[in-house]
Design an enzyme around this catalytic site. Structure first.
Site, short mmCIF file in Angstrom:
data_model
loop_
_atom_site.label_atom_id
_atom_site.label_comp_id
_atom_site.label_asym_id
_atom_site.label_seq_id
_atom_site.Cartn_x
_atom_site.Cartn_y
_atom_site.Cartn_z
N PHE A 123 -33.05 21.11 5.38
CA PHE A 123 -33.44 19.93 4.63
C PHE A 123 -32.87 20.01 3.21
O PHE A 123 -32.89 21.08 2.60
CB PHE A 123 -34.97 19.79 4.60
CG PHE A 123 -35.39 18.47 4.03
CD1 PHE A 123 -35.41 17.34 4.84
CD2 PHE A 123 -35.70 18.33 2.69
CE1 PHE A 123 -35.76 16.09 4.31
CE2 PHE A 123 -36.04 17.09 2.15
CZ PHE A 123 -36.07 15.97 2.97
N ASP A 192 -40.43 26.85 5.72
CA ASP A 192 -40.77 25.46 5.44
C ASP A 192 -41.38 24.91 6.74
O ASP A 192 -40.69 24.80 7.76
CB ASP A 192 -39.50 24.69 5.04
CG ASP A 192 -39.79 23.23 4.69
OD1 ASP A 192 -40.82 22.70 5.14
OD2 ASP A 192 -38.94 22.62 4.00
N TYR A 217 -47.91 14.69 4.31
CA TYR A 217 -47.90 13.27 4.73
C TYR A 217 -47.31 13.05 6.12
O TYR A 217 -47.22 11.92 6.56
CB TYR A 217 -47.15 12.42 3.70
CG TYR A 217 -45.80 12.97 3.26
CD1 TYR A 217 -44.68 12.86 4.06
CD2 TYR A 217 -45.67 13.59 2.02
CE1 TYR A 217 -43.46 13.37 3.65
CE2 TYR A 217 -44.45 14.11 1.60
CZ TYR A 217 -43.35 13.99 2.42
OH TYR A 217 -42.15 14.49 2.01
N LYS A 218 -46.91 14.13 6.80
CA LYS A 218 -46.33 13.95 8.13
C LYS A 218 -47.45 14.07 9.16
O LYS A 218 -48.29 13.19 9.28
CB LYS A 218 -45.21 14.96 8.35
CG LYS A 218 -44.06 14.82 7.34
CD LYS A 218 -43.02 15.87 7.56
CE LYS A 218 -41.96 15.88 6.47
NZ LYS A 218 -41.12 14.69 6.44
N ARG A 364 -34.02 9.35 15.81
CA ARG A 364 -35.05 10.39 15.86
C ARG A 364 -36.40 9.77 16.23
O ARG A 364 -36.82 8.79 15.62
CB ARG A 364 -35.11 11.02 14.47
CG ARG A 364 -35.92 12.26 14.34
CD ARG A 364 -35.78 12.83 12.94
NE ARG A 364 -36.52 12.06 11.94
CZ ARG A 364 -37.03 12.57 10.82
NH1 ARG A 364 -36.85 13.84 10.53
NH2 ARG A 364 -37.67 11.82 9.97
C1 LIG Z 1 -38.30 19.99 6.06
C2 LIG Z 1 -38.63 19.32 4.77
N1 LIG Z 1 -38.70 20.06 3.65
C3 LIG Z 1 -38.97 19.50 2.47
C4 LIG Z 1 -39.19 18.15 2.34
C5 LIG Z 1 -39.42 17.55 0.99
O1 LIG Z 1 -40.71 17.14 0.80
P1 LIG Z 1 -41.11 16.39 -0.56
O2 LIG Z 1 -40.24 15.17 -0.65
O3 LIG Z 1 -42.53 16.00 -0.37
O4 LIG Z 1 -40.89 17.33 -1.67
C6 LIG Z 1 -39.15 17.33 3.49
C7 LIG Z 1 -39.39 15.89 3.40
O5 LIG Z 1 -39.28 15.14 4.33
C8 LIG Z 1 -38.85 17.94 4.74
O6 LIG Z 1 -38.77 17.22 5.86
#
Ligand SMILES: Cc1ncc(COP(=O)(O)O)c(C=O)c1O
Length: 405
Positions: A123, A192, A217-218, A364
């Site tokens: 990510f 993560d 939030y997921k 997705r």
């Molecule tokens: C795997 C992963 N890591 C980190 C993040 C970043 O999260 P945030 O935007 O809340 O910092 C996301 C956001 O979708 C994500 O999917």
């Protein structure tokens, strides 16, 4: 397939939980891996916090309503979902910010080593945070393809940072094996869990992981921009130091000392004043997921995604699957490759089937098992088959890219 779906729904022990969420009429929501649905109990709880605790009780609520303890309280409900002890988890800031704190903390625990190892295609925030620390002269970013990660672990590596369930493909890492490999090389391990928490069982302590972060939030249904969480293994809590040394991470914030002294426990991960309204909403979502139970959620999510695949086969849809075909090797999502993925996604949304698109060509679908039914799977597959067969995704209105995809 509708008949088969009806039988599966009738035998689904989680079916009653759908009513605990607002699932809009006419919508099949396959994007709970991006923004989870609203729990029905959340508006009343938020109203109570806003009108009662804030509006009426004002600043007294830091004590009387326990606002000051909310990061730890929410963290302690998240803890069993990820195989952690309650005092090892706090809910705060964003996943991106928590990544920064914990990457820097890991580097400080491994003096003489500067490499943070990850995989290309992780990510963006995960990769950008390493790069940001690199620009500060504190880290060296090294990327290795997932099959070559173990070979890339040498005596320069301070930290291995991986996303447990890949956000695009849904592919799972073997948490135990990679954590062990990192430790054998003398490195620390940061997971993560953004696409894992609340969707599948995670055993951080069973795998002896050092650190973890994840989104609220997921699958935790905390609402847009909900606070994230951070985990620090008990054995590191005393010595770990993170660089965002705000007053809320101080051992005695209300002593207002000129000098920083980190809190002894997980509170040292805090930085500024916690967002109470967001935490209260997150607490409702996390409590609901904890009540349903992550084992049951995972069992259903595997059945849902496999049933969706069967429905696609039955409907004659032949899309390239980029997720692992073995449900045990993927999270709660299926991703397909198609050169018109964006337009197909838009055409589906116009029909009320909400999935998402990930650049450049990924379609997705996330399967949040707390509120999806097998009938949703059959209907979504039928819509997808019709969109592909009719070519309706070629319509001009489905081509224009929105700011958020
Ligand atoms: C795997 C992963 N890591 C980190 C993040 C970043 O999260 P945030 O935007 O809340 O910092 C996301 C956001 O979708 C994500 O999917």
């Amino acid at each position: 397939m509708p008949e088969r779906a009806a039988i599966l729904d009738a035998g689904d022990p989680l079916a009653p939980y759908r009513d605990r969420f607002e699932v809009p009429q006419g919508v099949i929501y396959l994007d709970g891996n991006s923004l989870g649905c609203l729990p029905r109990a959340t508006p009343a709880r938020v109203e109570d916090v806003v009108r009662g605790e804030w509006g009426r009780d004002l600043i007294r609520s830091w004590n009387s309503a326990g606002w000051i303890d909310l990061p730890r309280r929410v963290g302690s409900i998240i803890a069993p979902l990820i195989g952690a002890q309650p005092h090892e988890v706090t809910a705060c800031d964003t996943t991106s910010v928590n990544l920064f704190k914990l990457i820097a903390a890991a580097l400080a625990l491994r003096p003489g080593r500067k490499v943070v190892l990850s995989e290309p295609g992780n990510f963006p925030s995960d990769l950008y945070m390493i790069a940001g620390l690199e620009r500060q002269g504190l880290a060296t970013r090294r990327l290795a393809a997932r099959d070559h990660l173990k070979d890339a672990l040498d005596a320069d590596v301070a930290l291995l940072l991986l996303t447990h369930t890949h956000y695009k493909t849904g592919a799972l890492f073997d948490m135990a094996a990679l954590t062990r490999a990192a430790h054998e090389a003398g490195a620390l391990m940061l997971w993560d869990l953004s696409h894992s928490v609340g969707a599948l069982p995670v055993d951080l302590n069973g795998c002896e992981a050092d650190f973890a972060v994840g989104c609220g939030y997921k699958y935790l249904n905390g609402g847009p921009g909900a606070p994230a969480f951070a985990f620090v293994a008990d054995r590191h809590l005393a010595e770990v130091e993170q660089p965002l040394t705000g007053w809320m991470g101080h051992a005695s914030p209300f002593a207002f000392s000129d000098d920083y002294a980190a809190a002894p426990g997980i509170e040292k991960l805090l930085c500024g004043t916690p967002g109470i309204i967001g935490l209260a909403a997150l607490e409702v979502g996390v409590e609901l997921i904890a009540e349903i139970g992550v084992e049951a959620l995972y069992a259903k999510s595997q059945k849902l995604s496999e049933f969706f695949r069967q429905c696609l086969v039955e409907a004659g849809v032949d899309l390239e699957l980029v997720s692992p075909s073995d449900p045990a090797r993927r999270g709660s999502q299926l991703s397909f490759r198609h050169r018109h993925a964006y337009a197909i996604c838009q055409a589906l949304i116009a029909r009320g089937v909400i999935g998402d698109f990930r650049d450049p060509d990924i379609l997705r679908f996330g399967f949040a098992p707390a509120y999806l039914s097998f009938a949703d799977m059959a209907d979504a597959a039928r819509h997808l088959a019709e969109v592909l067969e009719s070519g309706e995704y070629e319509r001009e209105e489905f081509q224009e890219r929105a700011a958020v995809t």
